[in-house]
Design a protein around this motif. Structure first.
Motif, mmCIF file in Angstrom:
data_model
loop_
_atom_site.group_PDB
_atom_site.id
_atom_site.type_symbol
_atom_site.label_atom_id
_atom_site.label_comp_id
_atom_site.label_asym_id
_atom_site.label_seq_id
_atom_site.Cartn_x
_atom_site.Cartn_y
_atom_site.Cartn_z
ATOM 1 N N GLN A 190 2.841 0.498 14.659
ATOM 2 C CA GLN A 190 2.871 1.647 15.553
ATOM 3 C C GLN A 190 4.246 2.312 15.580
ATOM 4 N N GLU A 191 5.301 1.485 15.629
ATOM 5 C CA GLU A 191 6.673 2.020 15.654
ATOM 6 C C GLU A 191 6.966 2.836 14.389
ATOM 7 N N LEU A 192 6.560 2.291 13.245
ATOM 8 C CA LEU A 192 6.854 2.984 11.985
ATOM 9 C C LEU A 192 5.995 4.237 11.825
ATOM 10 N N LEU A 193 4.793 4.195 12.405
ATOM 11 C CA LEU A 193 3.896 5.350 12.336
ATOM 12 C C LEU A 193 4.503 6.572 13.021
ATOM 13 N N VAL A 194 5.294 6.339 14.072
ATOM 14 C CA VAL A 194 5.903 7.473 14.795
ATOM 15 C C VAL A 194 7.375 7.680 14.440
ATOM 16 N N ASN A 195 7.900 6.840 13.533
ATOM 17 C CA ASN A 195 9.299 6.958 13.121
ATOM 18 C C ASN A 195 9.472 8.216 12.255
ATOM 19 N N GLU A 196 10.422 9.067 12.635
ATOM 20 C CA GLU A 196 10.567 10.356 11.946
ATOM 21 C C GLU A 196 10.893 10.206 10.462
ATOM 22 N N GLU A 197 11.791 9.264 10.153
ATOM 23 C CA GLU A 197 12.171 9.036 8.761
ATOM 24 C C GLU A 197 10.957 8.611 7.920
ATOM 25 N N VAL A 198 10.168 7.697 8.479
ATOM 26 C CA VAL A 198 8.971 7.215 7.777
ATOM 27 C C VAL A 198 7.954 8.345 7.647
ATOM 28 N N ASP A 236 -0.039 -5.206 12.125
ATOM 29 C CA ASP A 236 0.724 -5.638 13.300
ATOM 30 C C ASP A 236 2.190 -5.278 13.097
ATOM 31 N N ARG A 237 2.694 -5.589 11.897
ATOM 32 C CA ARG A 237 4.085 -5.287 11.560
ATOM 33 C C ARG A 237 4.131 -4.733 10.147
ATOM 34 N N ALA A 238 5.238 -4.082 9.819
ATOM 35 C CA ALA A 238 5.368 -3.525 8.470
ATOM 36 C C ALA A 238 6.826 -3.490 8.041
ATOM 37 N N TYR A 239 7.003 -3.449 6.730
ATOM 38 C CA TYR A 239 8.325 -3.313 6.115
ATOM 39 C C TYR A 239 8.298 -2.098 5.208
ATOM 40 N N VAL A 240 9.439 -1.408 5.131
ATOM 41 C CA VAL A 240 9.569 -0.269 4.215
ATOM 42 C C VAL A 240 10.514 -0.676 3.093
ATOM 43 N N MET A 241 10.047 -0.523 1.847
ATOM 44 C CA MET A 241 10.854 -0.900 0.690
ATOM 45 C C MET A 241 11.326 0.346 -0.052
ATOM 46 N N VAL A 242 12.617 0.374 -0.356
ATOM 47 C CA VAL A 242 13.204 1.467 -1.139
ATOM 48 C C VAL A 242 14.052 0.833 -2.240
ATOM 49 N N ASN A 243 13.753 1.174 -3.477
ATOM 50 C CA ASN A 243 14.523 0.652 -4.624
ATOM 51 C C ASN A 243 14.770 -0.858 -4.565
ATOM 52 N N GLY A 244 13.696 -1.608 -4.308
ATOM 53 C CA GLY A 244 13.794 -3.066 -4.358
ATOM 54 C C GLY A 244 14.434 -3.723 -3.153
ATOM 55 N N GLN A 245 14.728 -2.922 -2.123
ATOM 56 C CA GLN A 245 15.343 -3.479 -0.910
ATOM 57 C C GLN A 245 14.512 -3.130 0.314
ATOM 58 N N GLU A 260 0.827 -1.210 0.000
ATOM 59 C CA GLU A 260 0.000 0.000 0.000
ATOM 60 C C GLU A 260 0.857 1.255 0.000
ATOM 61 N N GLN A 261 0.479 2.198 -0.880
ATOM 62 C CA GLN A 261 1.156 3.499 -0.900
ATOM 63 C C GLN A 261 0.642 4.422 0.195
ATOM 64 N N ASN A 262 -0.606 4.197 0.612
ATOM 65 C CA ASN A 262 -1.177 5.027 1.678
ATOM 66 C C ASN A 262 -0.645 4.512 3.024
ATOM 67 N N ALA A 263 0.540 5.001 3.387
ATOM 68 C CA ALA A 263 1.257 4.479 4.553
ATOM 69 C C ALA A 263 0.471 4.678 5.844
ATOM 70 N N ASN A 264 -0.234 5.773 5.941
ATOM 71 C CA ASN A 264 -0.978 6.078 7.156
ATOM 72 C C ASN A 264 -1.999 4.983 7.470
ATOM 73 N N HIS A 265 -2.855 4.672 6.498
ATOM 74 C CA HIS A 265 -3.869 3.624 6.690
ATOM 75 C C HIS A 265 -3.218 2.258 6.887
ATOM 76 N N ALA A 266 -2.198 1.980 6.089
ATOM 77 C CA ALA A 266 -1.555 0.661 6.132
ATOM 78 C C ALA A 266 -0.913 0.403 7.496
ATOM 79 N N LEU A 267 -0.214 1.391 8.023
ATOM 80 C CA LEU A 267 0.494 1.199 9.295
ATOM 81 C C LEU A 267 -0.471 1.111 10.471
ATOM 82 N N LYS A 268 -1.571 1.853 10.394
ATOM 83 C CA LYS A 268 -2.574 1.782 11.473
ATOM 84 C C LYS A 268 -3.232 0.402 11.519
ATOM 85 N N LEU A 269 -3.364 -0.219 10.363
ATOM 86 C CA LEU A 269 -4.014 -1.536 10.288
ATOM 87 C C LEU A 269 -3.080 -2.668 10.698
#
Length: 238
Positions: A222-230, A205-214, A194-203
């Motif tokens: 919850q952790e990623l929702l408050v992560n400054e970089e994210v 349990d865990r999440a991964y962030v992908m950048v350029n295939g990695q 999902e590109q809509n990170a806000n909805h996806a992260l709220k839903l």
């Protein structure tokens, strides 16, 4: 035997000479909702499609319930308990809602079709109202509901969702995610791209962030929702 329902182990995927996925490792455990977020073109949809062998994994393994499915046929994977609501919905436009739902039973046969259809109508009351209507005449949100319901008609162990909020009005996105929350409560295992990170992260349990295939980052939703970089990269700094 792996305890994860779905596991990527050091997966490389190429389109010709271009590497789309680089050493990707992730897992989705039974009963979890896991999100994969990232910018457009990061490789998220490629990752989902590689589960079905389109494109094929060049290096590494994809395991489903402990079995290596990296080189199995698309049909084998689908009939083994994985269903996908694809990006852009891809419903059958000339078929009615009911006919589209029946297409979802192809991997398992129609033994449970009528009871499962009733379940879909409870989950998505709008589809019940539109049951005899041709899919092309419905709104984008209704078509997205239909794509998810069609995937669920195969009684999957694992539900894959590719950009379910794409092109939908904010109010419809809220409805779709409320339904996904209900599904998650039933113990359904969900892997969401999902590109809509806000909805996806709220839903999730865990999440991964992908950048350029990695995979660049992982944590609880919850952790990623408050992560400054994210927040700066995907949540508009809110």
């Amino acid at each position: 035997m792996s305890e994860a329902m779905l596991e990527f182990r050091q997966v490389d995927v190429y389109y010709g000479v271009i590497q789309a996925l680089k050493q990707v490792s992730l897992q989705v455990n039974p009963g979890e909702t896991v999100a994969l977020i990232g910018a457009n073109g990061a490789g998220k949809s490629t990752l989902l499609m590689s589960i079905f062998g389109q494109p094929r994994v060049r290096n590494g393994q994809i395991l489903f319930c402990g079995e290596d499915i990296s080189h199995k046929s698309t049909h084998y994977v689908a009939s083994g308990g994985i269903a996908q609501a694809p990006e852009g919905r891809r419903i059958f436009p000339d078929m009615t809602v009911e006919e589209n739902l029946l297409m979802g039973t192809i991997p398992i046969g129609d033994k449970y079709a009528s009871e499962d259809m009733q379940r879909m109508f409870e989950l998505f009351p709008r589809l019940k109202e539109r049951r005899n209507q041709r899919a092309m005449t419905m709104s984008g949100g209704e078509q997205q509901m239909l794509a998810i319901a069609r995937a669920l008609m195969s009684r999957p162990k694992l539900l894959l969702l590719d950009e379910p909020s794409l092109g939908l009005a904010p109010i419809v996105v809220k409805q779709i995610f409320a339904t996904l929350r209900e599904l998650a409560k039933t113990g359904m295992t969900i892997f969401l791209v999902e590109q809509n990170a806000n909805h996806a992260l709220k839903l999730s349990d865990r999440a991964y962030v992908m950048v350029n295939g990695q995979i660049r980052m992982t944590g609880t939703g919850q952790e990623l929702l408050v992560n400054e970089e994210v927040r700066n990269a995907y949540l508009g700094g809110h």
